[in-house]
Enzyme design. Structure first.
Site, PDB file in Angstrom:
ATOM      1  CG  HIS A 100      -1.680  -1.099   1.584  1.00  0.00           C
ATOM      2  ND1 HIS A 100      -1.176  -2.240   2.142  1.00  0.00           N
ATOM      3  CD2 HIS A 100      -3.016  -1.301   1.461  1.00  0.00           C
ATOM      4  CE1 HIS A 100      -2.160  -3.110   2.341  1.00  0.00           C
ATOM      5  NE2 HIS A 100      -3.287  -2.569   1.925  1.00  0.00           N
ATOM      6  CG  ASP A 103       1.857  -1.022   3.257  1.00  0.00           C
ATOM      7  OD1 ASP A 103       1.093  -0.625   4.139  1.00  0.00           O
ATOM      8  OD2 ASP A 103       1.560  -1.886   2.403  1.00  0.00           O
ATOM      9  CD  GLU A 267      -6.632 -11.874   2.705  1.00  0.00           C
ATOM     10  OE1 GLU A 267      -6.288 -10.901   2.003  1.00  0.00           O
ATOM     11  OE2 GLU A 267      -6.603 -11.863   3.947  1.00  0.00           O
ATOM     12  CG  HIS A 270     -10.501 -11.497   2.837  1.00  0.00           C
ATOM     13  ND1 HIS A 270     -10.129 -10.481   1.984  1.00  0.00           N
ATOM     14  CD2 HIS A 270      -9.825 -11.268   3.993  1.00  0.00           C
ATOM     15  CE1 HIS A 270      -9.271  -9.676   2.596  1.00  0.00           C
ATOM     16  NE2 HIS A 270      -9.070 -10.132   3.817  1.00  0.00           N
ATOM     17  CG  ASP A 295      -3.965 -10.903  -0.816  1.00  0.00           C
ATOM     18  OD1 ASP A 295      -3.193 -10.819  -1.791  1.00  0.00           O
ATOM     19  OD2 ASP A 295      -4.310  -9.917  -0.139  1.00  0.00           O
ATOM     20  CG  ASP A 306      -8.410 -11.005   7.609  1.00  0.00           C
ATOM     21  OD1 ASP A 306      -8.142 -12.160   7.253  1.00  0.00           O
ATOM     22  OD2 ASP A 306      -8.186  -9.992   6.923  1.00  0.00           O
ATOM     23  CG  ASP A 308      -4.374 -11.281   7.499  1.00  0.00           C
ATOM     24  OD1 ASP A 308      -5.151 -11.831   6.696  1.00  0.00           O
ATOM     25  OD2 ASP A 308      -4.328 -10.040   7.650  1.00  0.00           O
TER      26      ASP A 308
END
Ligand code: XUL
Ligand code: CO
Length: 439
Positions: A100, A103, A267, A270, A295, A306, A308
């Site tokens: 992003h 980031d 993802e 998700h 993802d 989430d 991750d």
């Protein structure tokens, strides 16, 4: 040159028998599977936000890792992050990355300063990319973190926030193009609602489509030729995210005539938040010709958010790669590890263990998916299961010749439907187990 990860050596393939956890046991980048190198099938990418920025905070606790990489001022920190990121990717043999805008460079006091910060860091990234051959898989804009986006970005009730988001996305597309990125992602960070009591859903969705149309038109006007992706997610941070799942996103794209311009970035975590399997979401994308990128991560089925996590579930990686192979493989997309080590796995060596775990799980998944396809029994079973549509009344249905009248006449002549055959789910599950763990 300063080494940021002295505890991580260059990670090499040592094969399944190796007991060295700082080596690949299955990911052998040049090994050919179904006519293509593993590295070309998998196209692994590092997620800048998790790996280079996230310090292990959660809603109950502060960071457990220091990712300032010895920098003092914000710009010094972000400059060091670039060197750290490229050192890490080289050591792990990861050929792509994703980011992003926020980031890679800190926000300034206003948009102009933020853009200057971004340009300064992009210069460094560009130099590192040229030096190492590492490529940008996709870029995106963070239009969810700053308080200005409290009501959303493209779906904000406040036109100023919409305008700011548009300006941020414009710049992020320019940066993505400059760095040769082959994808630009829209993940609707706060594009959703908390309550319908205060929400004009219709205007919000119209506006989201307007923003996306502008992004495509601007991107193409400056010569960006990569893909645009939407990344579905059903909830979090908002109660209801508009891009709920692959089917919902498809309906949105078709309503606004954007379906030729966008593909999907699916993802795993998700998908499960939406009550689907990862494979289901990939199948929807494949069936509709909008499979784009992935993802790669996994959630915890006992938690409703989430998490991750790095993907280690072999069934998921196998069925994921099965869908990817059936879709013809990645074109502009790849496998972005939108994943982070657990908060308590706070060592820098844990970053290596995490990526190795994920890369090996996908390498095994690729090999097993290839075996499933080469074995042929799954395909043959499915084909046979639908064989009633190849001749007789089935062929008439599929060719469009059948009518309600002709089907009624046929059904009247049947007496009863006596031709059903077993779906043999358990037999097929055992077949998959055999291929995964049989030898
Ligand atoms: C958030 C998420 C994002 C997108 C990019 O759940 O997945 O990091 O991948 O904005
Ligand atoms: Co993601």
């Amino acid at each position: 040159m300063k080494e940021f990860f002295p505890e991580i050596p260059a990670i090499r393939y040592e094969g399944p028998g190796s007991k060295n956890s700082l080596s690949f046991h299955h990911y052998n980048k040049d090994e050919v599977v179904l006519g293509k190198k593993m590295s070309e099938h998998l196209k692994f990418a590092l997620s800048y936000w998790h790996t280079i920025d996230a310090e292990g905070t959660d809603i109950f606790g502060s960071g457990t890792m220091d990712k300032s990489f010895g920098g003092a001022s914000p710009m010094e920190i972000y400059k060091n992050k670039v060197a750290a990121a490229f050192e890490l990717m080289q050591k792990l043999g990861i050929e792509y990355f994703c980011f992003h805008d926020r980031d890679i460079a800190p926000e300034g006091k206003d948009l102009a300063e933020s853009n200057r910060n971004l340009d300064e860091i992009v210069d460094l990234i560009e130099t590192q990319m040229k030096k190492t051959g590492i490529k940008l898989l996709w870029g995106t804009a963070n239009c969810f973190n700053n308080p200005r986006y409290m009501h959303g970005a493209g779906t904000s009730c406040n036109a100023d926030a919409f305008a700011y988001a548009a300006a941020q996305i414009k710049k992020a597309i320019e940066v993505t193009k400059r760095l040769g990125g082959t994808g630009y992602v829209f993940w609707g960070g706060r594009e959703g609602y908390e309550t319908l009591l205060n929400t004009n859903t219709s205007l919000e969705l119209d506006n989201m489509a307007r923003l996306m149309r502008m992004a495509v038109e601007y991107g193409r006007s400056i010569g960006y030729t990569g893909d645009f992706y939407i990344e579905p997610k059903p909830k979090e941070p908002t109660k209801h995210q508009y891009d709920f799942d692959a089917s919902t996103v498809l309906a949105f794209l078709r309503k606004y005539g954007l379906d030729q311009d966008f593909k999907l970035n699916i993802e795993a975590n998700h998908a499960t938040l939406a009550g689907h399997t990862f494979q289901h979401e990939l199948r929807v994308a494949r069936d509709n010709g909008v499979f784009g990128s992935i993802d790669a991560n996994q959630g915890d089925m006992l938690l409703g958010w989430d998490t991750d996590q790095f993907p280690t579930n072999l069934y998921d990686t196998t069925f994921c790669m099965y869908e990817v192979l059936k879709a013809g493989g990645f074109v502009n997309g790849g496998l972005n590890f939108d994943a982070k080590a657990r908060r308590a796995s706070f060592g820098f060596d844990d970053i290596a263990y995490s990526y190795i775990a994920g890369m090996d799980a996908f390498a095994l998944g690729l090999k097993k998916a290839a075996q499933l396809i080469e074995d042929g029994r799954l395909d043959a079973f499915v084909q046979e299961r639908y064989s009633s549509y190849e001749s007789g009344i089935g062929a008439e249905i599929v060719s469009g010749k059948a009518t309600f009248e002709s089907l009624e006449a046929y059904a009247l002549g049947l007496g009863e439907v006596r031709s059903n055959r077993s779906g043999r789910q358990e037999m097929l599950e055992a077949l998959v187990n055999d291929i995964l763990f049989g030898k």
